[in-house]
Design a protein around this motif. Sequence first.
Motif, PDB file in Angstrom:
ATOM      1  N   THR A   1     -10.886 -16.394  -8.982  1.00  0.00           N
ATOM      2  CA  THR A   1     -10.508 -17.786  -8.532  1.00  0.00           C
ATOM      3  C   THR A   1      -9.152 -17.904  -8.187  1.00  0.00           C
ATOM      4  O   THR A   1      -8.932 -18.517  -6.946  1.00  0.00           O
ATOM      5  CB  THR A   1     -10.910 -18.809  -9.629  1.00  0.00           C
ATOM      6  OG1 THR A   1     -12.341 -18.682  -9.991  1.00  0.00           O
ATOM      7  CG2 THR A   1     -10.776 -20.088  -9.123  1.00  0.00           C
TER       8      THR A   1
ATOM      9  N   LEU B   1      -7.975 -18.495  -4.324  1.00  0.00           N
ATOM     10  CA  LEU B   1      -7.345 -19.582  -3.754  1.00  0.00           C
ATOM     11  C   LEU B   1      -5.903 -19.478  -3.021  1.00  0.00           C
ATOM     12  O   LEU B   1      -5.767 -19.919  -2.045  1.00  0.00           O
ATOM     13  CB  LEU B   1      -7.168 -20.577  -4.928  1.00  0.00           C
ATOM     14  CG  LEU B   1      -8.250 -21.355  -5.598  1.00  0.00           C
ATOM     15  CD1 LEU B   1      -7.724 -22.277  -6.830  1.00  0.00           C
ATOM     16  CD2 LEU B   1      -9.079 -22.322  -4.644  1.00  0.00           C
TER      17      LEU B   1
ATOM     18  N   LEU C   1      -6.839 -17.888   0.304  1.00  0.00           N
ATOM     19  CA  LEU C   1      -7.229 -18.887   1.370  1.00  0.00           C
ATOM     20  C   LEU C   1      -6.003 -19.510   1.882  1.00  0.00           C
ATOM     21  O   LEU C   1      -5.922 -19.761   3.047  1.00  0.00           O
ATOM     22  CB  LEU C   1      -8.161 -19.690   0.502  1.00  0.00           C
ATOM     23  CG  LEU C   1      -8.433 -21.062   1.350  1.00  0.00           C
ATOM     24  CD1 LEU C   1      -9.408 -20.553   2.791  1.00  0.00           C
ATOM     25  CD2 LEU C   1      -9.699 -21.875   0.713  1.00  0.00           C
ATOM     26  N   GLY C   2      -5.102 -19.885   0.974  1.00  0.00           N
ATOM     27  CA  GLY C   2      -3.590 -20.780   1.209  1.00  0.00           C
ATOM     28  C   GLY C   2      -3.095 -19.866   2.373  1.00  0.00           C
ATOM     29  O   GLY C   2      -2.318 -20.196   3.272  1.00  0.00           O
TER      30      GLY C   2
ATOM     31  N   TYR D   1      -2.838 -11.720 -10.837  1.00  0.00           N
ATOM     32  CA  TYR D   1      -3.828 -12.347 -10.997  1.00  0.00           C
ATOM     33  C   TYR D   1      -4.799 -12.226 -12.362  1.00  0.00           C
ATOM     34  O   TYR D   1      -5.364 -12.840 -13.100  1.00  0.00           O
ATOM     35  CB  TYR D   1      -4.884 -12.689  -9.829  1.00  0.00           C
ATOM     36  CG  TYR D   1      -3.982 -13.272  -8.530  1.00  0.00           C
ATOM     37  CD1 TYR D   1      -3.611 -14.497  -8.513  1.00  0.00           C
ATOM     38  CD2 TYR D   1      -3.926 -12.151  -7.574  1.00  0.00           C
ATOM     39  CE1 TYR D   1      -2.751 -14.857  -7.117  1.00  0.00           C
ATOM     40  CE2 TYR D   1      -3.109 -12.558  -6.480  1.00  0.00           C
ATOM     41  CZ  TYR D   1      -2.600 -13.703  -6.395  1.00  0.00           C
ATOM     42  OH  TYR D   1      -2.054 -14.207  -5.378  1.00  0.00           O
TER      43      TYR D   1
END
Length: 265
Positions: A226, A230, A233-234, A252
């Motif tokens: 996750t 994120l 995507l940013g 991560y």
Amino acid sequence: MTRQPAPPVPRAAAPDDPSPGHITRSWPRASALLTITPLLRYAVARHAVPPGTVCRTGCDACGAPIGPHRPWPALGPTARCGGCGARVGAPPATVELAALAALAALLLTRPPAVEVAAAGWWLAFAVPLIFIDVAVHRLPNRLTWPAAVGTWLLLGLAALTGAGATPWLRAVAAGLGLALFFATTTLLLGTRGFGIGDAKLALSAGALLGWYGWSVPVLGLLLALTLSGLVALGLLVSRRARWSSHLPFGPYLVLGTLGALLLVW
């Protein structure tokens, strides 16, 4: 005659609540542990080099040697070469802040002593691995293998001192299973899958999580996926990365593992 109210009875602190005295006594030990940050910085500076390159032994700008025998100022919070003032290794104060955050998590959650030792050992390698993977997209064997061996041995000690064999066997199986998952994606998808370095890091991360149950490694992996999704995507939205860009997954995996551990401690 007016009846005086009874004085309030002080509430005893719950056994699991971190008392102010405990935290006060723990911070000097935390400050002592922070003295290892020059070693963490040295690991980052030495191994944050492209694959196939000789490990760094000095300043890239002037060649001044760096090492544990002369930790200042290059391996201090300023991260500057004592000869030319160029930056060495990770950005200033970042390694120290990461180590402080890890120590705060251990002090505030207070897992059992042997489990603290296993988590502390793993974090001592995981912190520099984050900075190395971000810098050069690699997780060197000289850090991932000791992290796995030490974690497995310390969890084995926890099993021998009262926890029993069941959680240790589950931890070993979880570490091997998570590592096999990462390695399989590499074999099937090549550069689009996870790296072999991620699989080696998963040996220790999966073992730490598997110690607490079968669902905890799944939770850690979901948190890691996750977080990476994120961030990816940013980066795509801000046009700082493309669909073909390769992003390191090691940071991560470390953050997902620590997040899952904080939820069960």
